[in-house]
Design a protein around this motif. Structure first.
Motif, short mmCIF file in Angstrom:
data_model
loop_
_atom_site.label_atom_id
_atom_site.label_comp_id
_atom_site.label_asym_id
_atom_site.label_seq_id
_atom_site.Cartn_x
_atom_site.Cartn_y
_atom_site.Cartn_z
N LEU A 23 0.91 -1.20 -0.10
CA LEU A 23 0.08 0.12 0.16
C LEU A 23 0.91 1.27 -0.03
CD1 LEU A 23 -3.03 -0.11 2.19
CD2 LEU A 23 -2.81 0.40 -0.03
N THR A 24 1.94 1.28 0.46
CA THR A 24 2.75 2.27 0.64
C THR A 24 3.40 2.81 -0.65
OG1 THR A 24 3.57 2.05 2.89
CG2 THR A 24 4.98 3.31 1.46
N ALA A 25 3.86 1.82 -1.35
CA ALA A 25 4.21 1.88 -2.76
C ALA A 25 3.20 2.48 -3.59
CB ALA A 25 4.60 0.61 -3.39
N LEU A 26 1.82 1.61 -3.47
CA LEU A 26 0.91 2.26 -4.43
C LEU A 26 0.39 3.82 -4.14
CD1 LEU A 26 -1.52 -0.68 -4.13
CD2 LEU A 26 -0.23 -0.07 -6.22
N HIS A 27 0.43 4.10 -2.66
CA HIS A 27 0.33 5.55 -2.56
C HIS A 27 1.19 6.56 -2.92
CE1 HIS A 27 -3.42 4.79 -0.25
NE2 HIS A 27 -2.80 4.28 0.64
N LEU A 28 2.48 5.95 -3.24
CA LEU A 28 3.53 6.94 -3.77
C LEU A 28 3.41 7.04 -5.16
CD1 LEU A 28 6.71 5.30 -1.74
CD2 LEU A 28 6.15 7.96 -2.05
N VAL A 33 9.02 3.79 -7.45
CA VAL A 33 9.56 2.95 -6.25
C VAL A 33 9.79 1.49 -6.39
CG1 VAL A 33 7.17 2.42 -5.70
CG2 VAL A 33 8.59 2.59 -3.80
N LEU A 34 10.71 1.30 -5.68
CA LEU A 34 11.32 -0.08 -5.47
C LEU A 34 10.85 -0.95 -4.42
CD1 LEU A 34 13.26 -2.17 -7.17
CD2 LEU A 34 15.18 -1.30 -5.65
N ILE A 35 10.35 -2.03 -4.44
CA ILE A 35 10.03 -2.98 -3.51
C ILE A 35 10.97 -4.24 -3.54
CG2 ILE A 35 8.24 -4.69 -2.64
CD1 ILE A 35 5.96 -2.87 -3.78
N ALA A 99 -11.49 -1.34 -0.79
CA ALA A 99 -12.38 -1.65 -1.83
C ALA A 99 -12.43 -1.09 -3.28
CB ALA A 99 -14.14 -1.14 -1.14
N SER A 100 -11.99 0.22 -3.30
CA SER A 100 -11.57 0.74 -4.76
C SER A 100 -10.67 0.23 -5.36
CB SER A 100 -11.28 2.05 -4.55
OG SER A 100 -10.04 2.28 -3.92
N LEU A 101 -9.68 -0.90 -4.94
CA LEU A 101 -8.60 -1.30 -5.51
C LEU A 101 -8.86 -2.89 -5.65
CD1 LEU A 101 -5.69 -0.24 -2.94
CD2 LEU A 101 -5.82 0.36 -5.47
N ARG A 147 1.46 -5.36 -9.37
CA ARG A 147 1.80 -5.70 -10.42
C ARG A 147 1.53 -4.90 -11.69
NH1 ARG A 147 5.32 -9.53 -9.24
NH2 ARG A 147 4.60 -11.30 -7.85
N SER A 148 0.48 -4.17 -11.61
CA SER A 148 -0.15 -3.47 -12.73
C SER A 148 0.29 -2.13 -12.50
CB SER A 148 -1.71 -3.35 -12.60
OG SER A 148 -2.25 -4.79 -12.84
N ALA A 149 1.09 -1.57 -11.74
CA ALA A 149 1.37 -0.25 -11.47
C ALA A 149 2.63 -0.06 -12.35
CB ALA A 149 1.50 0.32 -9.88
N PRO A 150 2.93 0.75 -13.12
CA PRO A 150 3.98 0.98 -14.01
C PRO A 150 5.06 1.98 -13.03
CG PRO A 150 2.05 2.49 -14.68
CD PRO A 150 1.67 1.80 -13.68
N SER A 151 4.84 2.37 -12.12
CA SER A 151 5.63 3.19 -11.29
C SER A 151 6.40 2.18 -10.23
CB SER A 151 5.08 4.35 -10.28
OG SER A 151 4.12 3.67 -9.51
N ILE A 152 5.72 1.01 -10.06
CA ILE A 152 6.57 0.06 -9.09
C ILE A 152 7.25 -0.95 -9.73
CG2 ILE A 152 5.97 -1.48 -7.09
CD1 ILE A 152 3.50 0.04 -6.84
N VAL A 153 8.52 -1.03 -9.05
CA VAL A 153 9.21 -2.43 -9.50
C VAL A 153 9.55 -3.22 -8.42
CG1 VAL A 153 11.68 -3.02 -10.49
CG2 VAL A 153 10.55 -1.12 -11.38
N VAL A 154 9.13 -4.50 -8.45
CA VAL A 154 9.27 -5.41 -7.80
C VAL A 154 10.47 -6.35 -7.79
CG1 VAL A 154 8.05 -7.48 -6.50
CG2 VAL A 154 6.69 -5.40 -7.15
N VAL A 155 11.34 -6.58 -7.00
CA VAL A 155 12.27 -7.39 -6.98
C VAL A 155 12.16 -8.58 -6.07
CG1 VAL A 155 14.96 -7.69 -6.78
CG2 VAL A 155 13.97 -5.49 -7.73
N GLU A 156 11.85 -9.91 -6.33
CA GLU A 156 11.69 -10.90 -5.46
C GLU A 156 12.72 -11.77 -5.15
OE1 GLU A 156 8.27 -11.83 -8.16
OE2 GLU A 156 7.00 -11.79 -6.43
N GLY A 157 12.88 -12.35 -4.08
CA GLY A 157 14.05 -13.28 -3.99
C GLY A 157 15.21 -12.58 -3.44
#
Length: 514
Positions: A23-28, A33-35, A99-101, A147-157
């Motif tokens: 949620l923090t990343a989505l609100h940014l 932003v990088l997760i 709910a809106s998300l 995963r649908s947000a173009p502003s967020i990069v998720v790095v897993e592992g």
């Protein structure tokens, strides 16, 4: 990590992939932003396991003032009333944002939110999604949104191992990588790493949650607060599985009773009985078990035949253990569940280290006090995520492109679990706490897999030793009374290490405390 890390320089970095971090990343957004997530999103976050839902005053007979009163009562004198009021007033709007998300909350046939009752709440105010699968439903919606947000990069592992700090200011993150450590330069880091369940043998949390965020903050010099307050849920399914399946408080809210092997309701003389505050119920059950009895949750009459329909996740866990919860008694015992303490933060989630924020269970906001009110934790996470994001967005980048660090081993608490479970459990006393300190001190100063978990265990033990009273979830058998004046504990790692060294040289506890 296959991407060029130089492309991430200066981005805010969110460490953790639970509800608070996502949620923090989505609100940014739309800021890039990088997760960093140690595991695939949603696979090992405590958020996904939450059954109880979110507490908020939606009912016609309810109000944030009433919600606040219940929260303050459960917190046993240590809630920050101003912060708690601010969070609880913002809760209904934050739930509407979910709910809106795409979060599908349980509703009545008329479309109103379906509200449940849990212990120590004076009104029905628990909002669920998918019955007792609230956390999973919320996580699924947030993962899809991220995963649908173009502003967020998720790095897993990839796991954050250390923060680079200069002049009490964050300059970057050292993270694990398949080949070698990687440095991510940034002046804005959000800790959203969850709790400490992996430090204990019996926990309802993912075993991989072993206080990594606390360790990152502590090694960076941040102040941690109220670490001694660890909530033990009274009704975990007593069986061989670890983590232990949780039997939500909502089951008792629907009328289930707690009995022993003779059928006696041994909580019957307790005020509010099964719906008393968690710390009280957990201690009574723990004492009954210690006296040679067994404890069971009896849902045969209520919820009875509708048990599986109302609580499908719990019913599934029971069936895997060979139990039909609508017909059989469910064996239970207390298990570590939630950490009220954490990294000390202000109302916007800022820590004592510039450029470092904390959100969710890893943070100590002042909402929970000495004992969290049921279902206030997810509420805190979704409300504070927005405030943290707004604070991060308004802060300078402060990036550094280079830093040197040696290889940091992955934390592994396995060898510490028996000690921490025995010394920092439902009931504590000075003798076992001093033993914990003496054994944890040399481990915390080493440079191996146990050192970070040992450092956090040491800080908890020192805080518990210094609190010579019983309050909320902290119960001292040698100091069973509640002190007249409520006080918070605040501690840095250096202070904890110095206190432990002093204790090892002191012949009595009185010398140490003075």
């Amino acid at each position: 990590m296959s991407a060029d890390v130089r492309s991430f320089f200066g981005r805010p970095i969110v460490i953790g992939g639970g509800i608070a971090g996502l949620l923090t990343a989505l609100h940014l957004a739309p800021e890039p932003v990088l997760i960093l997530s140690r595991t695939p999103l949603g696979s090992e976050a405590s958020s996904a396991w939450a059954q109880g839902g979110l507490a908020a005053s939606f009912g016609a007979d309810d109000d944030p003032v009433l919600h606040l009163a219940d929260t303050l009562a459960a917190g046993d004198g240590l809630c920050d009333a101003e912060i708690a009021s601010r969070i609880l007033r913002a809760a209904p709007n934050a739930i509407e944002t979910l709910a809106s998300l795409g979060v599908r909350f349980d509703r009545t046939p008329e479309g109103a939110l379906l509200l449940g009752l849990e212990a120590a709440h004076g009104r029905r105010r628990i909002v669920h999604a998918g019955g007792d699968g609230s956390g999973q439903e919320i996580m699924c919606a947030l993962v899809e949104a991220v995963r649908s947000a173009p502003s967020i990069v998720v790095v897993e592992g990839v796991e954050a191992r250390r923060l680079a700090v200069e002049d009490n200011t964050v300059r970057g993150v050292w993270a694990s990588c398949s080949k070698s450590p990687v440095f991510l330069g940034t002046g804005r880091v959000v800790l959203a790493t969850g709790g400490i369940g992996g430090l204990f043998l019996d926990s309802t949390n993912p075993l991989g949650s072993c206080g990594q965020g606390l360790a990152l903050a502590a090694r960076a010099g941040a102040v941690l607060a109220d670490l001694e307050f660890i909530q033990f849920h009274p009704t975990a399914l007593d069986g061989p599985d670890r983590p232990m399946p949780l039997i939500s408080e909502a089951v008792r809210g629907e009328g289930a009773k707690i009995v022993d092997e003779t059928g006696q309701r041994f909580l019957e003389g307790l005020q509010d009985a099964e719906l008393a505050p968690r710390d009280v119920v957990a201690r009574v059950i723990w004492t009954h078990l210690s006296n040679g009895h067994r404890a069971f949750l009896d849902g045969r009459e209520k919820p009875g035949p509708t048990f599986a329909q109302q609580f499908p996740t719990i019913a599934s866990a029971c069936r895997r253990a060979g139990i039909d919860p609508g017909r059989d008694l469910i064996p239970i015992r207390p298990a570590q569940h939630y950490h009220m303490g954490g990294v000390a933060v202000d109302q916007d989630g800022r820590t004592s280290v510039a450029g470092l924020w904390a959100c969710g269970e890893v943070a100590s906001t002042g909402l929970h006090g000495a004992n969290r009110l049921a279902s206030n934790s997810l509420t805190e996470a979704i409300v504070c995520a927005r405030w943290v994001a707004e604070s991060v967005a308004g802060s300078p980048i402060g990036v550094r492109t280079r830093s040197t660090a040696r290889e940091i081993p992955a934390p592994n608490p396995l060898s510490l679990r028996p000690l921490l479970s025995r010394t920092l459990g439902v009931k504590r006393d000075g003798e076992v706490l001093r033993e914990a300190v003496s054994r944890l001190l040399p481990l915390a100063k080493r440079h191996d897999a146990a050192s970070d978990p040992a450092a956090i265990g040491l800080m908890i033990a020192i805080a518990a030793l210094l609190r010579q009273e019983s309050r909320g979830a902290h119960y001292r058998t040698d100091f069973p009374d509640r002190a007249i004046v409520a006080r918070h504990s605040r501690l840095t790692l250096d202070e904890a290490l110095a206190a432990a060294e002093d204790l090892s040289c002191s012949s009595t506890l009185e010398e140490f405390v003075q």
